[in-house]
Design a protein around this motif. Structure first.
Motif, mmCIF file in Angstrom:
data_model
loop_
_atom_site.group_PDB
_atom_site.id
_atom_site.type_symbol
_atom_site.label_atom_id
_atom_site.label_comp_id
_atom_site.label_asym_id
_atom_site.label_seq_id
_atom_site.Cartn_x
_atom_site.Cartn_y
_atom_site.Cartn_z
ATOM 1 N N ARG A 156 -16.692 18.977 89.891
ATOM 2 C CA ARG A 156 -17.976 19.287 89.204
ATOM 3 C C ARG A 156 -19.303 18.577 90.063
ATOM 4 O O ARG A 156 -20.196 19.239 90.466
ATOM 5 C CB ARG A 156 -18.262 19.266 87.661
ATOM 6 N N LYS A 157 -19.147 17.216 89.996
ATOM 7 C CA LYS A 157 -20.073 16.507 90.809
ATOM 8 C C LYS A 157 -20.124 16.676 92.302
ATOM 9 O O LYS A 157 -21.337 16.788 92.869
ATOM 10 C CB LYS A 157 -19.713 14.980 90.637
ATOM 11 N N HIS A 158 -18.898 16.949 92.705
ATOM 12 C CA HIS A 158 -19.011 17.177 94.155
ATOM 13 C C HIS A 158 -19.615 18.669 94.730
ATOM 14 O O HIS A 158 -20.457 18.563 95.576
ATOM 15 C CB HIS A 158 -17.376 17.238 94.660
ATOM 16 N N ALA A 159 -19.409 19.672 93.772
ATOM 17 C CA ALA A 159 -19.972 20.974 93.908
ATOM 18 C C ALA A 159 -21.412 20.888 93.650
ATOM 19 O O ALA A 159 -22.241 21.428 94.376
ATOM 20 C CB ALA A 159 -19.400 21.963 93.148
ATOM 21 N N GLU A 160 -22.147 20.102 92.644
ATOM 22 C CA GLU A 160 -23.304 19.850 92.483
ATOM 23 C C GLU A 160 -24.194 19.318 93.446
ATOM 24 O O GLU A 160 -25.254 19.435 94.015
ATOM 25 C CB GLU A 160 -23.649 19.397 91.201
ATOM 26 N N ASN A 201 -22.332 30.750 81.688
ATOM 27 C CA ASN A 201 -21.883 32.200 81.237
ATOM 28 C C ASN A 201 -21.317 32.693 82.393
ATOM 29 O O ASN A 201 -21.778 32.803 83.709
ATOM 30 C CB ASN A 201 -23.153 32.870 80.796
ATOM 31 N N ILE A 202 -20.030 33.545 81.920
ATOM 32 C CA ILE A 202 -19.341 33.920 83.230
ATOM 33 C C ILE A 202 -19.722 35.493 83.565
ATOM 34 O O ILE A 202 -19.783 36.426 82.531
ATOM 35 C CB ILE A 202 -17.949 34.239 82.860
ATOM 36 N N THR A 203 -20.354 35.735 84.718
ATOM 37 C CA THR A 203 -20.745 37.062 85.047
ATOM 38 C C THR A 203 -20.094 37.391 86.435
ATOM 39 O O THR A 203 -19.421 36.386 86.897
ATOM 40 C CB THR A 203 -22.404 36.951 85.155
ATOM 41 N N LYS A 204 -20.483 38.614 86.780
ATOM 42 C CA LYS A 204 -19.578 38.932 88.086
ATOM 43 C C LYS A 204 -20.276 38.382 89.220
ATOM 44 O O LYS A 204 -19.543 38.363 90.264
ATOM 45 C CB LYS A 204 -19.865 40.388 88.355
ATOM 46 N N THR A 205 -21.354 37.413 89.150
ATOM 47 C CA THR A 205 -21.491 36.646 90.326
ATOM 48 C C THR A 205 -21.101 35.277 90.453
ATOM 49 O O THR A 205 -21.346 34.734 91.493
ATOM 50 C CB THR A 205 -23.274 36.383 90.032
ATOM 51 N N VAL A 206 -20.100 34.887 89.540
ATOM 52 C CA VAL A 206 -19.218 33.953 89.679
ATOM 53 C C VAL A 206 -18.056 34.202 90.629
ATOM 54 O O VAL A 206 -17.604 35.165 90.540
ATOM 55 C CB VAL A 206 -18.785 33.372 88.256
ATOM 56 N N LYS A 207 -18.144 33.415 91.744
ATOM 57 C CA LYS A 207 -17.203 33.595 92.795
ATOM 58 C C LYS A 207 -15.575 33.021 92.197
ATOM 59 O O LYS A 207 -14.526 33.973 92.774
ATOM 60 C CB LYS A 207 -17.249 32.714 93.980
ATOM 61 N N TRP A 208 -15.464 32.014 91.586
ATOM 62 C CA TRP A 208 -14.118 31.723 91.110
ATOM 63 C C TRP A 208 -14.403 30.499 89.988
ATOM 64 O O TRP A 208 -15.216 30.216 89.771
ATOM 65 C CB TRP A 208 -13.276 31.186 92.213
ATOM 66 N N MET A 209 -13.277 30.564 89.204
ATOM 67 C CA MET A 209 -13.453 29.513 88.084
ATOM 68 C C MET A 209 -12.279 28.509 87.989
ATOM 69 O O MET A 209 -10.945 28.810 88.344
ATOM 70 C CB MET A 209 -13.206 30.621 86.656
ATOM 71 N N GLY A 217 -25.870 29.166 97.733
ATOM 72 C CA GLY A 217 -25.811 30.499 97.379
ATOM 73 C C GLY A 217 -24.414 30.333 96.673
ATOM 74 O O GLY A 217 -24.012 31.669 96.190
ATOM 75 N N LEU A 218 -23.813 29.750 96.252
ATOM 76 C CA LEU A 218 -22.303 29.683 95.723
ATOM 77 C C LEU A 218 -22.645 29.401 94.330
ATOM 78 O O LEU A 218 -22.866 28.427 93.823
ATOM 79 C CB LEU A 218 -21.460 28.685 96.438
ATOM 80 N N ARG A 219 -21.855 30.370 93.326
ATOM 81 C CA ARG A 219 -21.967 30.113 91.833
ATOM 82 C C ARG A 219 -20.624 30.058 91.313
ATOM 83 O O ARG A 219 -19.841 30.952 91.658
ATOM 84 C CB ARG A 219 -22.830 31.389 91.120
ATOM 85 N N ILE A 220 -20.085 29.083 90.877
ATOM 86 C CA ILE A 220 -18.631 28.827 90.344
ATOM 87 C C ILE A 220 -18.912 28.572 88.914
ATOM 88 O O ILE A 220 -19.852 27.944 88.320
ATOM 89 C CB ILE A 220 -18.017 27.870 91.221
ATOM 90 N N ALA A 221 -17.802 28.442 88.303
ATOM 91 C CA ALA A 221 -17.594 28.037 86.859
ATOM 92 C C ALA A 221 -16.497 26.796 86.625
ATOM 93 O O ALA A 221 -15.557 26.987 87.467
ATOM 94 C CB ALA A 221 -17.134 29.075 85.948
ATOM 95 N N VAL A 222 -16.845 25.697 86.103
ATOM 96 C CA VAL A 222 -15.667 24.644 86.286
ATOM 97 C C VAL A 222 -15.876 24.315 84.636
ATOM 98 O O VAL A 222 -16.553 24.009 83.999
ATOM 99 C CB VAL A 222 -16.285 23.367 86.875
ATOM 100 N N VAL A 223 -14.373 24.477 83.990
ATOM 101 C CA VAL A 223 -14.312 24.372 82.657
ATOM 102 C C VAL A 223 -13.281 23.272 82.352
ATOM 103 O O VAL A 223 -12.560 23.170 83.386
ATOM 104 C CB VAL A 223 -13.547 25.834 82.250
ATOM 105 N N GLY A 224 -13.417 22.502 81.370
ATOM 106 C CA GLY A 224 -12.654 21.244 81.136
ATOM 107 C C GLY A 224 -13.334 20.127 81.094
ATOM 108 O O GLY A 224 -14.370 20.128 81.636
ATOM 109 N N ALA A 249 -24.370 23.665 94.883
ATOM 110 C CA ALA A 249 -23.504 24.812 94.355
ATOM 111 C C ALA A 249 -24.077 25.013 92.918
ATOM 112 O O ALA A 249 -24.254 23.822 91.950
ATOM 113 C CB ALA A 249 -22.144 24.768 94.149
ATOM 114 N N LYS A 250 -24.131 26.288 92.370
ATOM 115 C CA LYS A 250 -24.320 26.531 91.085
ATOM 116 C C LYS A 250 -23.495 26.420 90.210
ATOM 117 O O LYS A 250 -22.358 27.099 90.362
ATOM 118 C CB LYS A 250 -25.102 27.987 90.951
ATOM 119 N N LEU A 251 -23.563 25.954 89.005
ATOM 120 C CA LEU A 251 -22.465 25.693 87.992
ATOM 121 C C LEU A 251 -22.753 26.817 86.747
ATOM 122 O O LEU A 251 -23.669 26.456 86.106
ATOM 123 C CB LEU A 251 -22.074 24.227 87.715
ATOM 124 N N ALA A 252 -22.127 27.693 86.734
ATOM 125 C CA ALA A 252 -22.155 28.866 85.800
ATOM 126 C C ALA A 252 -21.885 28.352 84.511
ATOM 127 O O ALA A 252 -20.767 27.822 84.215
ATOM 128 C CB ALA A 252 -21.510 30.188 86.295
#
Length: 875
Positions: A766-770, A779-787, A750-757, A774-777
């Protein structure tokens, strides 16, 4: 000669008057005075020759003759000589402390403290009034001291107690707090303090035909706990007069006045039930009226015509909860909301096993499975109470014999024209409110239609709306009256059930029991019972086998090597009867035949019964067992359209994130019964929900999908009970040489985050979260918990959108910390679920180990033509 003395004393604004009538006191200023004395309270106002005086609440003269009530007025209810006995049991004064700490001692000390602050306030007010106008300065000087004394009193009269939020007892306490709303939302609560039996005809006639009188006091329920205790949790409490019970996570506090005692939950038991009560006061809005009686009755229970205004009194049904301990504690509660008793009793009884006395499992199955009860002596008088008194009695005559419409067929090795392997059978099991067919009724029925080769044709099961199970019956089948609120009636059930078994051989374990209750149910529903042929697997086992036990539990263990998972659930026991019957047919040294064949019956299309099935308790975050607990029938039922839609909505919300939590599965389990659908129909709804979650997966090649998506599809299908679908997806996973997805792969679903770089540390994160779902966003929307970004000050679209939406932008190191915290929280929830699973697994393992102590039955060389006497294997 008489003497008259009058003396008046002044003290500031106060005036004290002494005369032959008594002492009076008044206070006031010129032109206004308020006073009290032997002749009542008065107000005196006036000045300059104009006065006004009024006497308030003047006392009535006590002399003179007493006024008698007219003969037409009804007399006040009195016990009429009934000997009343105290039923409150032991109080806090009789209970020895059971805890290892000094909590009870501290509470007793706090309750005994004197509140000096209020005394100081009173003295200060009086001194200020006596010394006016200098009293204003006195008040100002002494006010801080009074405030300090009041705060000090509060500190001395308060005991602080904090509980560890990870304590296992606290989880049970929270569930009890949630269930406590059943009591707090009930309009009326009473505690029974005295009880007395009606002994004479006069007492019976003057107490509305009651057979037992109960004296009650008003009670209340809340979650505030004792005022002397300050704690970090809500404490369910029951208060009745000066007595109270407080349910702490680790103990029960008992209060009597200002004295506290405690009780370990090991010694406490809670029992729920219901009673009929003749109400003389206001009728609670949430109570159910089940009849009426009169203030005065004749010997037959009808109205006594000698009284002109003989009031009609309602007979109410109230819930009852009894809190009892072996140390003498006894609280008998009446609840106006009858369905509230069972949830409270279950919640209290579900206390952690390490604090409860666990009843050991039996070392051998009991037989027979449903023994005949002994007749009970009926009471002399009707069971109705009066005023604040209640009565509980019921007549239980000797069970009647089964109807002659039943014809018993035997399984025999002797050749007959009716081979059992070619017959069609219907396995039957009933759950009832008790053991007496003349008084008790059916609360659940389970039917399984199958052929001699083992093929299942159809299944039927439902609860039956017959509340009133006694405590012993509820302890066996676990069906509460609240479970039966939306169940069909006996007539609705029998019409479809009789059409279901038409043209088949009825099979039951202890057929005498089922025969009596079916006959009584058909008689009460005014339904003609068709000719039925039945086979008793208990009787067949005794005649064909030698062994220790032939109960359904023991024979099912012999037939399958396992224990009955749903013992005393009608459909589960009917399935067990089928397994026993098939084992007898397949393992007999010679082919078995029937001495009778099924009676030909003209099958008439029956009106569909609005079934209400009982799901099994949830043991994990999967509803596979839920679907299996419902009838596996090819018949398409209409169901309740509104409840079906609610089930669909609940399911859609639950699988929106691609997973099913334990809480969501529990909610689905509770809602499934209300749909009135069968297992295959619910499974179809689950299939549609899975397809809606993965709309493109139906036509896609599963081997070409991404491993993560394929793994999510498998886990959701397994959680929804779609066994065949999950098996096919797992085959695709195996074809791609992928290991079976571990449970950890769903922790962060249920966790959606963004990882940039593209930094190495970012890639590792990124591999650890996946790997944990965890969902890797993108597009950045309000459902993203943190970036996570190595360039947080960048002005590209993703960074700008994150800052505009208020999404935290963190470094890879902080992102790793946040990910670990989310993982720990998910692991804690998974641990709680696994602990429940392990508990059920331990019970099943214990049952499996006990099976080794039993002797398996063996086939007799010669079958018996009579039922053998029970053998004493311990001699």
């Amino acid at each position: 000669m008489s003497f008259y003395i009058r003396k008046s004393l002044r003290a500031g604004p106060f005036r004290f008057n002494l005369n032959k009538s008594g002492v009076g006191v008044s206070v006031g200023v010129p032109g206004f005075r308020v006073g009290t004395g032997p002749r009542g309270n008065y107000v005196h106002m006036g000045r300059g020759g104009v006065y006004y005086r009024a006497t308030l609440n003047s006392r009535k003269k006590t002399g003179g003759p007493r006024t008698t009530l007219p003969s037409s007025q009804p007399a006040v209810f009195r016990p009429s000589g009934v000997v009343m006995e105290d039923v409150t049991g032991a109080t806090a004064l009789n209970l020895a402390p059971t805890g290892s700490d000094d909590l009870v001692e501290q509470l007793n000390s706090a309750a005994a403290c004197i509140s000096w602050g209020w005394w100081a306030v009173g003295v200060t007010v009086v001194l200020g009034l006596l010394t006016m106008p200098a009293g204003l300065i006195l008040w100002l000087l002494l006010a801080p001291g009074c405030v300090w004394l009041m705060l000090n009193d509060r500190a001395r009269k308060t005991v602080i107690l904090f509980y560890d939020v990870e304590d296992g007892h606290l989880a049970w306490s929270e569930s009890l707090v949630q269930a406590w709303s059943w009591l707090t939302e009930s309009q009326k609560l009473w505690r029974v303090v005295q009880s007395g039996n009606i002994a004479t005809t006069y007492q019976f006639k003057t107490n509305s035909g009651a057979s037992r009188l109960l004296d009650r006091v008003q009670a209340s329920a809340n979650t505030s706990g004792p005022k002397e205790l300050s704690t970090n949790i809500a404490v369910p409490a029951l208060t009745a007069g000066k007595a109270a019970l407080y349910f702490l996570p680790d103990r029960l506090l008992v209060r009597e006045g200002n004295h506290f005692g405690d009780l370990n939950y090991t010694h406490l038991s809670a029992r729920a039930g219901n009673t009929r009560f003749i109400e003389d006061g206001a009728i609670p809005r949430d109570a159910v009226q089940v009849g009426q009686t009169w203030q005065y009755v004749n010997v037959k229970g009808g109205p006594d015509r000698r009284y002109k205004n003989n009031r009609v009194l309602p007979i109410m049904r109230y819930g009852t909860i009894d809190f009892i301990s072996d140390q003498g504690l006894q609280w008998q509660l009446h609840v106006s909301r009858v369905e509230a008793a069972s949830p409270i009793s279950q919640a209290v009884s579900a206390m952690p096993t390490e604090t409860r006395s666990v009843t050991p499992l039996p070392t051998a199955p009991q037989q027979p499975a449903k023994p005949d009860p002994q007749p009970l002596t009926p009471p002399r008088a009707p069971s109705q109470p009066s005023s604040n008194f209640a009565a509980i009695h019921s007549n239980r005559p000797t069970p009647s014999r089964a109807d002659e419409r039943f014809l018993r067929a035997n399984l025999t090795r002797k050749r007959t024209p009716y081979p059992a392997s070619t017959a069609t059978f219907t396995a039957l099991d009933l759950e009832t409110t008790g053991l007496d067919a003349n008084v008790d009724r059916i609360v659940e029925i389970g039917l399984v239609k199958f052929t001699g080769d083992g093929s299942i044709i159809d299944e039927f099961a439902t609860l039956v709306n017959n509340p009133g199970s006694d405590a012993a019956a509820r302890a066996i089948h676990g069906i509460d009256d609240s479970d039966l609120l939306d169940a069909p009636t006996t007539k609705q059930v029998l019409v479809e059930a009789l059409a279901f078994i038409a043209g088949t051989i009825v099979v039951a374990h202890n057929c005498d029991f089922e025969e009596r209750f079916l006959t009584a149910a058909a008689r009460s529903a005014n339904i003609a019972l068709p000719p039925l042929v039945d086979v008793c697997t208990l009787q067949t086992s005794r005649r064909q086998l030698e062994g220790r036990a032939f109960s359904l539990t023991a024979m099912y263990k012999t037939a399958t090597g396992a224990w009955v998972d749903r013992r005393h659930a009608a459909l589960g026991d009917a399935r067990a009867v089928r397994e026993v019957m098939l084992w007898l047919l397949r393992n007999s040294p010679e082919q078995l035949y029937l001495t009778q064949t099924a009676a030909p019956v003209n099958v008439i299309a029956a009106e569909e019964c609005p079934i209400s099935c009982r799901p099994i308790p949830l043991t994990r975050s999967s509803v596979a067992e839920l679907l299996d607990s419902f009838p596996q029938s090819p018949k398409i039922r209409t169901g309740d359209a509104t409840q079906v839609q609610r089930y669909r909505n609940l399911l859609a919300d639950a699988v929106h994130d691609g997973r099913l939590t334990y809480e969501e599965a529990d909610a689905l389990t509770k809602q499934a019964r209300l749909t009135r659908l069968t297992g295959p129909q619910l499974r179809t709804i689950h299939q549609q929900a899975w397809e809606a979650t993965y709309p493109s997966a139906k036509a896609a090649d599963w081997t070409s999908l991404a491993p993560v998506e394929r793994r999510e599809m498998y886990l959701l299908a397994d959680a929804l009970g779609l066994t065949d679908l999950a098996h096919r997806i797992n085959e695709a996973i195996q074809a791609c040489a992928e290991p079976a997805p571990p449970p950890e792969a769903r922790y962060l679903r249920g966790l959606r985050i963004a990882v940039v770089g593209d930094h190495s540390e970012v890639d590792e994160l990124r591999k650890h979260a996946e790997s944990y779902g965890a969902k890797l966003a993108v597009n950045i929307t309000k459902t993203v918990k943190w970036m996570v970004s190595v360039t947080p000050d960048s002005n590209d679209s993703r960074h700008s959108t994150a800052r505009r939406l208020g999404i935290p932008i963190v470094s890879p190191a902080e992102g790793s910390i946040r990910l670990d915290e989310a993982l720990r929280e998910a692991e804690l929830k998974a641990y709680e679920r696994q602990r429940e699973i392990d508990r059920y697994a331990a019970i099943r393992k214990q049952q499996s180990d006990e099976a080794d102590a039993y002797w398996r039955p063996s086939w007799r060389r010669e079958e018996l033509d009579h039922d053998p006497e029970p053998e004493h294997w311990w001699d």
